[in-house]
Design a protein around this motif. Structure first.
Motif, PDB file in Angstrom:
ATOM      1  N   ILE A  40       0.864  -1.137  -0.036  1.00  0.00           N
ATOM      2  CA  ILE A  40       0.026   0.057  -0.120  1.00  0.00           C
ATOM      3  C   ILE A  40       0.939   1.346   0.063  1.00  0.00           C
ATOM      4  CG2 ILE A  40      -1.499   1.483   1.304  1.00  0.00           C
ATOM      5  CD1 ILE A  40      -2.973  -1.432   2.193  1.00  0.00           C
ATOM      6  N   ASP A  41       1.888   1.247   0.820  1.00  0.00           N
ATOM      7  CA  ASP A  41       2.853   2.464   0.869  1.00  0.00           C
ATOM      8  C   ASP A  41       3.469   2.522  -0.461  1.00  0.00           C
ATOM      9  OD1 ASP A  41       3.222   2.866   4.286  1.00  0.00           O
ATOM     10  OD2 ASP A  41       2.772   0.706   3.541  1.00  0.00           O
ATOM     11  N   VAL A  42       3.760   1.465  -1.138  1.00  0.00           N
ATOM     12  CA  VAL A  42       4.459   1.538  -2.434  1.00  0.00           C
ATOM     13  C   VAL A  42       3.509   2.252  -3.263  1.00  0.00           C
ATOM     14  CG1 VAL A  42       5.178   0.180  -4.420  1.00  0.00           C
ATOM     15  CG2 VAL A  42       6.146  -0.281  -1.994  1.00  0.00           C
ATOM     16  N   TYR A  43       2.002   1.769  -3.618  1.00  0.00           N
ATOM     17  CA  TYR A  43       1.239   2.231  -4.335  1.00  0.00           C
ATOM     18  C   TYR A  43       0.937   3.741  -4.041  1.00  0.00           C
ATOM     19  CZ  TYR A  43       0.443  -1.508  -7.413  1.00  0.00           C
ATOM     20  OH  TYR A  43       0.695  -2.453  -8.464  1.00  0.00           O
ATOM     21  N   ILE A  44       0.945   4.097  -2.691  1.00  0.00           N
ATOM     22  CA  ILE A  44       0.696   5.631  -2.370  1.00  0.00           C
ATOM     23  C   ILE A  44       1.695   6.294  -3.001  1.00  0.00           C
ATOM     24  CG2 ILE A  44       0.707   7.208  -0.349  1.00  0.00           C
ATOM     25  CD1 ILE A  44      -1.897   6.008  -0.581  1.00  0.00           C
TER      26      ILE A  44
END
Ligand code: CA
Length: 223
Positions: free
Chosen positions: A189-193
């Motif tokens: 999720i952090d990567v996609y954010i």
């Protein structure tokens, strides 16, 4: 948006799964009524595509149980039996729409999107500052500039935009943007954010994605 497909015919199931994933949905699948019912109890799906003739438990009983438990998740019923009786029984049992097999994927997608828009006054165009998210055309632009997003990036943006101004936690994101194979210990999720920020915020002076440390993220014109 996360969809559960309950369908025993393998070909139809994988056709639906592939099409819905390509359309940017997170998709879980179940091949029988019992598995489908268990998944529907555990995960907060945005919609369910439900076949009627299923092994172990038929679709109508899955639907009746869901409604008895107070779950209002939109349900699109599929059936090979294109008889008025089935249609009426399906709708009586709490289905929101009914589609007879064989059907075209385009029609299923259109009906599903209509169901997802229904009820909660969900508009087809969301605006956050100078960011515009078109939920029908699946396009986003900022300051009049078209944003080149992957299906997953768009799905994440759509979720944030539907909850603009609210803190969205990682759990909420994982439950509505990823499927059941999501690894909650990963940093995906952090990567996609980060990917989204690169496209939506970095080229612009005013940032729209704000971090609430230890809680989640907020998409808003003002921090
Ligand atoms: Ca079937």
């Amino acid at each position: 948006m996360r969809i559960l497909v309950i369908e025993d015919e393998r070909r139809v199931r994988s056709f639906l799964e592939r099409g819905l994933v390509e359309a940017g949905f997170a998709v879980d699948v179940a091949a029988d009524g019992e598995t489908g019912s268990n998944l529907a109890r555990v995960h907060p799906y945005d919609a369910i595509v439900l076949d009627l003739m299923l092994p172990k438990r038929d679709g109508l009983s899955v639907l009746a149980e869901l409604r008895a438990a107070g779950r209002a998740t939109p349900v699109l019923v599929l059936s090979a039996r294109d008889e008025v009786d089935d249609r009426v029984r399906g709708l009586d049992a709490g289905a929101d729409d009914y589609l007879a097999k064989p059907f075209s994927f385009a029609e299923l997608l259109a009906r599903l999107r209509a169901l997802l828009r229904r009820g909660t006054a969900r508009p087809s165009l969301l605006e956050i500052g100078d960011l515009r998210v078109d939920l029908v055309a699946h396009r986003a632009e900022r300051g009049g500039q078209r944003l080149d997003l992957t299906a997953k990036e768009f799905a994440l943006l759509e979720y944030l935009a539907r909850h603009a101004g609210e803190v969205v936690t990682r759990t909420m994101i994982s439950e509505h943007v990823w499927d059941m194979n999501f690894d909650s210990f990963s940093n995906v999720i952090d990567v996609y954010i980060r990917y989204l920020r690169k496209k939506i915020d970095e080229p612009f002076e005013k940032k729209l994605i704000h971090t609430r440390r230890g809680v989640g993220y907020v998409l808003a014109a003002e921090p």
